[in-house]
Structures are given as structure tokens and as C-alpha cells.
Enzyme design. Structure first.
Site, PDB file in Angstrom:
ATOM      1  N   ASP A  68     -15.480  26.070  -8.852  1.00 35.70           N
ATOM      2  CA  ASP A  68     -16.661  25.682  -9.621  1.00 35.70           C
ATOM      3  C   ASP A  68     -16.355  25.531 -11.099  1.00 35.70           C
ATOM      4  OD1 ASP A  68     -18.066  25.972  -7.276  1.00 35.70           O
ATOM      5  OD2 ASP A  68     -19.571  27.328  -8.101  1.00 35.70           O
ATOM      6  N   HIS A 119     -21.728  20.283  -9.539  1.00 32.36           N
ATOM      7  CA  HIS A 119     -22.214  21.601  -9.953  1.00 32.36           C
ATOM      8  C   HIS A 119     -23.219  21.467 -11.109  1.00 32.36           C
ATOM      9  CE1 HIS A 119     -22.242  25.892  -9.890  1.00 32.36           C
ATOM     10  NE2 HIS A 119     -21.579  26.083 -11.009  1.00 32.36           N
ATOM     11  N   HIS A 213     -13.303  29.854  -9.745  1.00 27.89           N
ATOM     12  CA  HIS A 213     -13.587  28.992 -10.898  1.00 27.89           C
ATOM     13  C   HIS A 213     -12.260  28.598 -11.546  1.00 27.89           C
ATOM     14  CE1 HIS A 213     -17.194  31.524 -10.392  1.00 27.89           C
ATOM     15  NE2 HIS A 213     -17.871  30.466 -10.825  1.00 27.89           N
TER      16      HIS A 213
END
Length: 257
Positions: A68, A119, A213
Site C-alpha cells: 500500500d 489506494h 507498505h
């Protein structure tokens, strides 16, 4: 003045792991569809087949690897690692300051067979803003990715995993599905790569979806150990859409292991 993405993640008052569960209870009784990857595969039309040469997660022990909030300066090294391990991942990308800043990396993600996903534009919590604003958060990133690659993502990860009927309806209208997760390393809290690796491997189960991430400094160095550990446990690492196959992501549906 907006809060930088890294600070926003650190200041979450609800843990990321708990956010997905919270999301499914927001607003009382929800009418949107929620399903697991396994259930999606089981409901695929009789005789459905995965793409030629692709992993069949009805047979293989699969887990989806997702990243992400990128791309970032760390992402090219991550792509090198994924190539070395012959692993595919899904990238849920932020538009502002990420997709628009690293277009060559976005192109490389696509060219190397990874899955492009959304996202939002600026990581606003979609359940907290008006429908028109939520739609704009999604479509700005859709448009940016399409300009760079010619492809519009089919998958959205709502910030903090927070969704409701409003968000699901927007996704349905845009032809998109939402994807939550079952494994988080909380890598926004630590730069300890060994700890990130341990947290992932301690939580992983078949048909899981791992959340990491590619914007944090401790995450990419943890990926080789994660991939080695998954391989030792018999897992095949796939994208989210590969995990669902032969089913196709259904617009408006929320996929949660």
C-alpha cells in the site's frame, strides 16, 4: 496543511488490523456483499479455468502479497527482489505524490506482471467524506494510472480498511471491487525488518492477504525473508486477482479473508 502520509499512518487511533473488522460494522446493517477468496473461487461458474500458465489456487497453497501507499523511492528495489524470487504482488497505489511522482515505476510494476490497484488519491477516509469527494478520491487515481499505463485498476483498498454502503455503491458504479487483508506487520510502527518478517510469518494462513507498505524503510529489507519463509511453508505468492481466479473481482464486492 495536510498531514504527511507517514505521519497519518502512525497517528491512527485504531490499529490497522482492527480497522477491517471495524469497517464491516460501520453504519449498522450493511447491504454490500462480502466474501472470502476461497468462497469466490467456489462460486465461480462450473468449468471455469484459470489463465493458461497461471497458478491455480484451488490446488496450490496460495497467499496474496500486497503493498500500500506507494510507489516510492523504495519500490524499484522491491521489484528487483520480487523478480529474483519470481513472485507477483498487488500494488495499491496512492495518486498524489506517488503515482504522479513515479510514473516510470508504475510502468515497471505493470510491465513485470504485477497488479495495479488503487489506494485513493490522498488517503482520505472514504467513509468520513461526502460521496462526491469519495468518488473523486478514487477516480483521480484511476485516471492517473490509466494515463501512465493504459490500464484502469479493478481493485481498491480503502484507507484504514474502512468501507460502508456508500463506498461499495461508488465502487460498484466504477466497476471496482474492494480488498481488505488478513495479515499486517504494522510496518508503519517499526523499522525493524526482522520484526516485520516475524509478524507476517506468524500470522499467515492459506488464502490470506498480506498487507505491507513500500514507503517505509524497514519493509523492503524484510521482503526476502518473508518470501523465503513463505516458500519454506509451501506457499505460492500471487496477486489478489490470481488468488480469486477463476472467479473475477465483482464490482461492489468487498473481499476479506
Amino acid at each position: 496543511m495536510s498531514i504527511p502520509i507517514s505521519r497519518r499512518f502512525r497517528r491512527m487511533s485504531v490499529s490497522v488490523l482492527g480497522a477491517a473488522a471495524l469497517a464491516l460494522t460501520l453504519g449498522g446493517c450493511n447491504s454490500y456483499d462480502t466474501t472470502t477468496p476461497r468462497s469466490a473461487r467456489d462460486k465461480a461458474p462450473a468449468g471455469s479455468q484459470v489463465a493458461s500458465g497461471a497458478v491455480d489456487c484451488r490446488v496450490a497453497k496460495c497467499v496474496a502479497l500486497t503493498f500500500d501507499a506507494g510507489p516510492s523511492a523504495n519500490t524499484p528495489r522491491l521489484l528487483d527482489i520480487l523478480k529474483q524470487h519470481q513472485a507477483q504482488a498487488t500494488f495499491f497505489m496512492l495518486g498524489a505524490k506517488h503515482v504522479v511522482k513515479y510514473p516510470d515505476t508504475v510502468r515497471r510494476i505493470a510491465a513485470e506482471g504485477h497488479e495495479l490497484a488503487n489506494h485513493t488519491w490522498s488517503h482520505q477516509i472514504l467513509t468520513d467524506i461526502k460521496p462526491d469527494e469519495a468518488r473523486k478520491e478514487i477516480t483521480l487515481t484511476q485516471d492517473a494510472v490509466a494515463r501512465i499505463t493504459g490500464t484502469r485498476p479493478l481493485l481498491l483498498r480503502p484507507p484504514q480498511g474502512r468501507t460502508n454502503d456508500k463506498v461499495a455503491a461508488i465502487c460498484r458504479d466504477l466497476g471496482m471491487a474492494e480488498v481488505l487483508w488478513s495479515v499486517t506487520a504494522k510496518d508503519y510502527e517499526t523499522t525493524d525488518s526482522a520484526l516485520i518478517e516475524k509478524r507476517v510469518l506468524d500470522q499467515v494462513k492459506p488464502d490470506g492477504i498480506i498487507l505491507l507498505h513500500d514507503i517505509y524503510q524497514g519493509t523492503v529489507p524484510a521482503v526476502p525473508g518473508i518470501l523465503d519463509g513463505l516458500k519454506q511453508r509451501g506457499y505460492t505468492v500471487v496477486t489478489v486477482s490470481q488468488l480469486l481466479a477463476p472467479a473475477k473481482p465483482q464490482p461492489g464486492t468487498v473481499y476479506k479473508p
